[in-house]
Scaffold this motif. Sequence first.
Motif, short mmCIF file in Angstrom:
data_model
loop_
_atom_site.label_atom_id
_atom_site.label_comp_id
_atom_site.label_asym_id
_atom_site.label_seq_id
_atom_site.Cartn_x
_atom_site.Cartn_y
_atom_site.Cartn_z
N GLU A 130 -54.03 -3.28 27.74
CA GLU A 130 -54.69 -3.37 29.03
C GLU A 130 -54.20 -2.27 29.97
N ALA A 131 -52.91 -1.99 29.92
CA ALA A 131 -52.36 -0.93 30.76
C ALA A 131 -52.88 0.44 30.33
N PRO A 189 -59.08 7.28 19.52
CA PRO A 189 -58.79 7.05 18.09
C PRO A 189 -59.29 5.69 17.62
N GLY A 190 -59.20 5.49 16.32
CA GLY A 190 -59.55 4.19 15.75
C GLY A 190 -61.01 4.07 15.38
N ILE A 191 -61.49 2.84 15.37
CA ILE A 191 -62.89 2.57 15.05
C ILE A 191 -63.69 2.57 16.35
N VAL A 192 -64.75 3.36 16.38
CA VAL A 192 -65.53 3.53 17.60
C VAL A 192 -67.00 3.26 17.30
N THR A 250 -72.87 1.67 21.19
CA THR A 250 -72.64 0.68 22.25
C THR A 250 -71.55 1.11 23.23
N GLY A 251 -70.85 2.20 22.90
CA GLY A 251 -69.79 2.66 23.77
C GLY A 251 -68.56 1.79 23.73
N THR A 252 -68.28 1.21 22.56
CA THR A 252 -67.18 0.28 22.42
C THR A 252 -66.04 0.87 21.58
N ALA A 253 -64.82 0.79 22.10
CA ALA A 253 -63.63 1.12 21.32
C ALA A 253 -63.28 -0.14 20.53
N VAL A 254 -63.73 -0.18 19.28
CA VAL A 254 -63.68 -1.41 18.50
C VAL A 254 -62.25 -1.80 18.13
N ASP A 268 -62.29 -4.17 20.71
CA ASP A 268 -63.58 -4.42 21.38
C ASP A 268 -63.52 -4.15 22.88
N VAL A 269 -63.06 -2.97 23.23
CA VAL A 269 -63.01 -2.58 24.64
C VAL A 269 -64.31 -1.87 25.01
N PRO A 270 -65.08 -2.38 26.00
CA PRO A 270 -66.33 -1.73 26.41
C PRO A 270 -66.04 -0.51 27.27
#
Length: 319
Positions: A49-50, A82-85, A89-93, A102-104
């Motif tokens: 979150e930070a 990085p990671g799965i994107v 939908t513009g989501t950092a999965v 699942d960060v929008p």
Amino acid sequence: MAGRATLFPVKHVIALDVGGTGMKAALAGADGTLLYEARRPTGRDRGPEAVVETILDFAAELRDVGRARLGGTALAAGVAVPGIVDEATGTAVYAANLGWRDVPLRALLSARLDGVPVALGHDVRTGGLAEGRIGAGRDADRFLFVPLGTGIAGAIGIGGRIEAGAHGSAGEIGHVVVRPDGPQCGCGQRGCLEALASAAAVGRDWAAVCGDPRAGAADCAKAVESGDPRAREVWQGAVDALADGLVTGLTLLDPRMLIIGGGLAEAGDTLFAPLREAVRRRVTFQQLPSIVPAALGDAAGCLGAGLLAWDLLSTEVTA
């Protein structure tokens, strides 16, 4: 920080490249020029979150710098993570090294930036976009970009675009198994290319051989150049594994060029001379592509993020 002041409104976009350790950002002009550059620590030890809040604050700071120095608000923003994107939908999965799920991110950034359009991209594919358009692959209609860092990933360039795949994971060449009985990989398989030929893997193997737990891949490369036979054995093992993975890639994709980047590529001919020979020995019917170093270094992700933003504007204009 670096930048330049101007009295005239200059059209620009925000470009942000988020890494596990640090973030690189810029205000990019329409011709790709970086008009202002800045860096910040990611601060992943503070929790996901930070990290998200740091990204949002950094983007807002860049917006304010653009207003003050360039005379106007950014037209759009491009962000590489990085990671799965899920770029649609513009989501950092998911990103293991950042701890988020699942960060929008696109929606959050657009809201923080007063509604400007935002493009979200995968860090390696975004870097590949920059290498393909303005870097080492600018004259290649088809290429495979493979950065060798802590891990190994890939970006498939086809006709000026980067192929994301049906589920956003195209190009993950680092998880091609090249040694079925090899070391455990973070993905759960054994013998993945990443577990054998990444900078982290070379550093791990060299540290075990030389007895210095602080030794890394750069130290191994220096030992190779000084003629240390132990280092040569470690290095050649990684080169052979890398060649096996790359030949699998070129067999499937038939690229005109293999672009090798990341920290391991900084070894120059210590890497490229044996790698070119190892790939040449392995091809049979395949056409041997050019194997070249990446041209943009660690700026590739930031430059690519700027290209994503300008592409987003072009799409909106033609839609």
